[in-house]
Enzyme design. Structure first.
Site, PDB file in Angstrom:
ATOM      1  N   LYS A 106      10.942  15.518   8.223  1.00 50.96           N
ATOM      2  CA  LYS A 106       9.561  15.939   7.936  1.00 50.96           C
ATOM      3  C   LYS A 106       8.707  15.767   9.188  1.00 50.96           C
ATOM      4  CE  LYS A 106       5.813  13.984   6.183  1.00 50.96           C
ATOM      5  NZ  LYS A 106       4.840  14.730   7.019  1.00 50.96           N
ATOM      6  N   GLU A 181       9.244   2.589  12.982  1.00 46.26           N
ATOM      7  CA  GLU A 181       8.730   2.598  14.362  1.00 46.26           C
ATOM      8  C   GLU A 181       7.221   2.754  14.250  1.00 46.26           C
ATOM      9  OE1 GLU A 181      10.432   2.079  17.036  1.00 46.26           O
ATOM     10  OE2 GLU A 181      12.514   2.609  16.605  1.00 46.26           O
ATOM     11  N   CYS A 215       2.714   5.308  21.534  1.00 45.69           N
ATOM     12  CA  CYS A 215       2.775   4.095  20.710  1.00 45.69           C
ATOM     13  C   CYS A 215       2.881   2.819  21.527  1.00 45.69           C
ATOM     14  CB  CYS A 215       3.939   4.201  19.735  1.00 45.69           C
ATOM     15  SG  CYS A 215       5.491   4.591  20.544  1.00 45.69           S
ATOM     16  N   GLU A 314      -5.255  -0.980  17.280  1.00 42.41           N
ATOM     17  CA  GLU A 314      -4.697   0.168  17.986  1.00 42.41           C
ATOM     18  C   GLU A 314      -5.694   1.324  17.919  1.00 42.41           C
ATOM     19  OE1 GLU A 314      -1.454   2.478  16.194  1.00 42.41           O
ATOM     20  OE2 GLU A 314      -0.473   2.479  18.151  1.00 42.41           O
TER      21      GLU A 314
HETATM   22  P1  NAD Z   1       0.663   8.166  10.008  1.00 44.02           P
HETATM   23  O1  NAD Z   1       1.226   6.874   9.537  1.00 44.02           O
HETATM   24  O2  NAD Z   1      -0.686   8.569   9.557  1.00 44.02           O
HETATM   25  O3  NAD Z   1       1.643   9.371   9.602  1.00 44.02           O
HETATM   26  C1  NAD Z   1       3.005   9.376   9.984  1.00 44.02           C
HETATM   27  C2  NAD Z   1       3.786  10.274   9.060  1.00 44.02           C
HETATM   28  O4  NAD Z   1       3.777   9.714   7.745  1.00 44.02           O
HETATM   29  C3  NAD Z   1       3.264  11.696   8.909  1.00 44.02           C
HETATM   30  O5  NAD Z   1       4.356  12.580   8.933  1.00 44.02           O
HETATM   31  C4  NAD Z   1       2.603  11.679   7.535  1.00 44.02           C
HETATM   32  O6  NAD Z   1       2.604  12.938   6.902  1.00 44.02           O
HETATM   33  C5  NAD Z   1       3.496  10.724   6.794  1.00 44.02           C
HETATM   34  N1  NAD Z   1       2.915  10.063   5.615  1.00 44.02           N
HETATM   35  C6  NAD Z   1       1.602   9.877   5.310  1.00 44.02           C
HETATM   36  N2  NAD Z   1       1.493   9.177   4.156  1.00 44.02           N
HETATM   37  C7  NAD Z   1       2.748   8.916   3.733  1.00 44.02           C
HETATM   38  C8  NAD Z   1       3.304   8.202   2.626  1.00 44.02           C
HETATM   39  N3  NAD Z   1       2.518   7.621   1.710  1.00 44.02           N
HETATM   40  N4  NAD Z   1       4.633   8.099   2.527  1.00 44.02           N
HETATM   41  C9  NAD Z   1       5.450   8.649   3.452  1.00 44.02           C
HETATM   42  N5  NAD Z   1       4.991   9.342   4.517  1.00 44.02           N
HETATM   43  C10 NAD Z   1       3.660   9.467   4.660  1.00 44.02           C
HETATM   44  O7  NAD Z   1       0.739   8.096  11.606  1.00 44.02           O
HETATM   45  P2  NAD Z   1       0.276   9.196  12.659  1.00 44.02           P
HETATM   46  O8  NAD Z   1      -1.214   9.228  12.723  1.00 44.02           O
HETATM   47  O9  NAD Z   1       0.996  10.464  12.428  1.00 44.02           O
HETATM   48  O10 NAD Z   1       0.870   8.603  14.019  1.00 44.02           O
HETATM   49  C11 NAD Z   1       0.208   7.640  14.786  1.00 44.02           C
HETATM   50  C12 NAD Z   1       0.887   6.298  14.640  1.00 44.02           C
HETATM   51  O11 NAD Z   1       2.274   6.419  14.928  1.00 44.02           O
HETATM   52  C13 NAD Z   1       0.365   5.273  15.617  1.00 44.02           C
HETATM   53  O12 NAD Z   1       0.195   4.042  14.968  1.00 44.02           O
HETATM   54  C14 NAD Z   1       1.474   5.183  16.664  1.00 44.02           C
HETATM   55  O13 NAD Z   1       1.516   3.975  17.374  1.00 44.02           O
HETATM   56  C15 NAD Z   1       2.682   5.372  15.812  1.00 44.02           C
HETATM   57  N6  NAD Z   1       3.840   5.783  16.606  1.00 44.02           N
HETATM   58  C16 NAD Z   1       4.873   4.898  16.758  1.00 44.02           C
HETATM   59  C17 NAD Z   1       5.978   5.244  17.540  1.00 44.02           C
HETATM   60  C18 NAD Z   1       7.121   4.289  17.741  1.00 44.02           C
HETATM   61  O14 NAD Z   1       8.185   4.731  18.154  1.00 44.02           O
HETATM   62  N7  NAD Z   1       6.965   3.010  17.464  1.00 44.02           N
HETATM   63  C19 NAD Z   1       6.040   6.501  18.137  1.00 44.02           C
HETATM   64  C20 NAD Z   1       4.976   7.381  17.943  1.00 44.02           C
HETATM   65  C21 NAD Z   1       3.878   7.016  17.178  1.00 44.02           C
END
Ligand code: NAD
Length: 418
Positions: A106, A181, A215, A314
């Site tokens: 997804k 992650e 991240c 963050e």
């Molecule tokens: P987010 O948590 O808002 O969304 C991530 C994903 O989760 C999206 O695909 C979203 O549609 C999905 N999602 C939303 N609600 C959900 C639920 N209830 N159940 C399952 N899936 C759901 O994060 P974001 O804004 O897309 O990304 C930013 C965050 O990602 C930051 O905190 C960043 O640090 C982190 N990040 C971490 C890494 C890593 O490797 N550690 C890499 C990239 C980004």
């Protein structure tokens, strides 16, 4: 997998543009991310024929043999953040497929275009229908995946809050394996004996790649008080230079672009307004750039309060904070005083100190004298509330396999009777 990698490589220009159109990443940055993803695809393609088990000599009293075989888990799934689709998809899909699993991926609702296009390339590369399934959608789609009874594992990349929900859904459904992650508030430690020009370069230009939406970006600099003035002068100049270079993401020469979308822009503005209202000193930037699009000025806050939101949370944008420390112990204590544990970096010309401090960092990655660079061969993942489990490297492959131990009785009763 190698054919897919070749097709992806040949589509680099288009794939970079799709990512850029979706979430504002400069095309030049997206191309580098694709190159990184390609190395991951090719690394794991090499693993596909090399996954082996173990066998054990008859060491048990009864003379039995033991075999350990590694099997695919079955149907696995990945849920992606929006900030780097090519890398995130490679870390999830490539090891899973090399290990023999099928996959439901997804993309983030903010950046689905390039990954949808992957679907066409998988078909062209010869993957049988159903092996890779790209399923776009937002939170409810992710939630349906996390609670699905037939999915054996979910690899989630995103925020800590949603990561928690994914783990809960997995626990409440079929206890699927979960890799998380998550986010970070990663420290960079600049010691008095550091090459300051190098430290400035990596904590400014290095930090600002993808507008700070990385991240493990080191968003919290801790600098030794004796070199703070010189370091701060360098960072101010570098951030002001970066501000002048910000431009439309689709221009080939652009390195610094806008943040992902209006929501992300307003979130970052909220942090800036809050910090300014609290009286935090602004060294550079501090607001919106221009009156069109979602450009945020590369911003530096000086000596924010250690309890402030800008220091602890963050922000996921081009916003850096700089504080000082007196000695190594204090630097390590401040660095580790966070609920996160994803990235960290250490700047010093003393290798002994570098390794000693790296040892003490409560973080999954440490960069010495430079921003951390991921590689296909090594594991990546956070400690504490930055996640659980690893992607990339051999550990990333093992996460898509299950060990089965087979006991072979060498003396069945029937043969003993004969
Ligand atoms: P987010 O948590 O808002 O969304 C991530 C994903 O989760 C999206 O695909 C979203 O549609 C999905 N999602 C939303 N609600 C959900 C639920 N209830 N159940 C399952 N899936 C759901 O994060 P974001 O804004 O897309 O990304 C930013 C965050 O990602 C930051 O905190 C960043 O640090 C982190 N990040 C971490 C890494 C890593 O490797 N550690 C890499 C990239 C980004």
């Amino acid at each position: 997998m190698l054919r897919f990698a070749d097709l992806l490589e040949a589509s680099t220009e288009r794939m970079a543009e799709l990512e850029s159109v979706a979430m504002g990443q400069p095309v030049s940055v997206a191309k580098k991310a694709i190159a990184g993803g390609l190395s991951v695809w090719r690394y794991y393609a090499g693993w596909a024929g090399k996954i082996r088990g173990d066998s054990f000599m008859p060491t048990e009293a009864d003379g039995s043999y033991k075999l350990v075989q590694y099997e695919p888990l079955g149907v696995c799934a990945g849920i992606c953040a929006w900030n780097g689709s090519h890398g995130l998809a490679a870390w999830k899909l490539a090891p899973a497929l090399a290990a023999g699993n099928t996959y439901v991926l997804k993309p983030s609702e903010k950046s689905p275009l390039a990954l949808l296009e992957y679907g066409r390339l998988f078909a062209e590369a010869g993957f049988p229908p159903g092996v890779v399934n790209i399923v776009p959608g937002a939170g409810p789609t992710g939630s349906a995946i996390a609670s699905h009874m037939d999915i054996a594992k979910v690899a989630f990349t995103g925020s800590a809050a949603v990561g928690r929900a994914v783990m809960e859904a997995a626990a409440a459904s079929n206890l699927k394996t979960v890799t998380l992650e998550l986010g970070g508030k990663s420290p960079a430690l600049v010691f008095a004996d550091a090459d300051l020009a190098n430290a400035v370069q990596h904590t400014s230009a290095g930090f600002l790649r993808n507008s700070g939406q990385v991240c493990f970006a080191s968003s919290r600099v801790l600098v030794h008080e004796s070199v703070a003035d010189e370091y701060v002068r360098g960072v101010k100049a570098a951030f002001e230079a970066a501000r002048l270079q910000m431009a439309h993401s689709l221009r080939p020469e652009t390195v610094y672009g806008p943040v992902a979308d209006r929501k992300q822009f307003e979130r970052i503005m909220g942090f800036l307004d809050h910090a300014k209202a609290e009286g935090t000193q602004v060294l550079a930037g501090g607001g919106r750039l221009g009156d069109q699009g979602t450009f945020v000025e590369p911003t530096v806050f000086l000596n924010p309060d250690l309890g402030s939101r800008v220091y602890r949370e963050e922000i996921f944008g081009p916003v850096l904070s700089i504080n000082t420390f007196r000695d190594e112990d204090e630097a390590v204590r401040l660095a580790n005083d966070t609920s996160y544990g994803l990235g960290s970096s250490v700047y010093t010309s003393d290798l002994g100190r570098a390794l000693r401090v790296a040892d003490k960092m409560d973080a999954g990655t440490v960069g010495i004298n430079g921003v951390f660079i991921t590689s296909a061969q090594t594991p990546f993942g956070g400690f504490k509330q930055s996640g659980t489990g690893k992607e990339s490297g051999e550990e990333g492959l093992r996460a898509y396999l299950r060990a089965k131990t087979i006991h072979i009785n060498m003396h069945p009763l029937s043969s003993a009777k004969q």
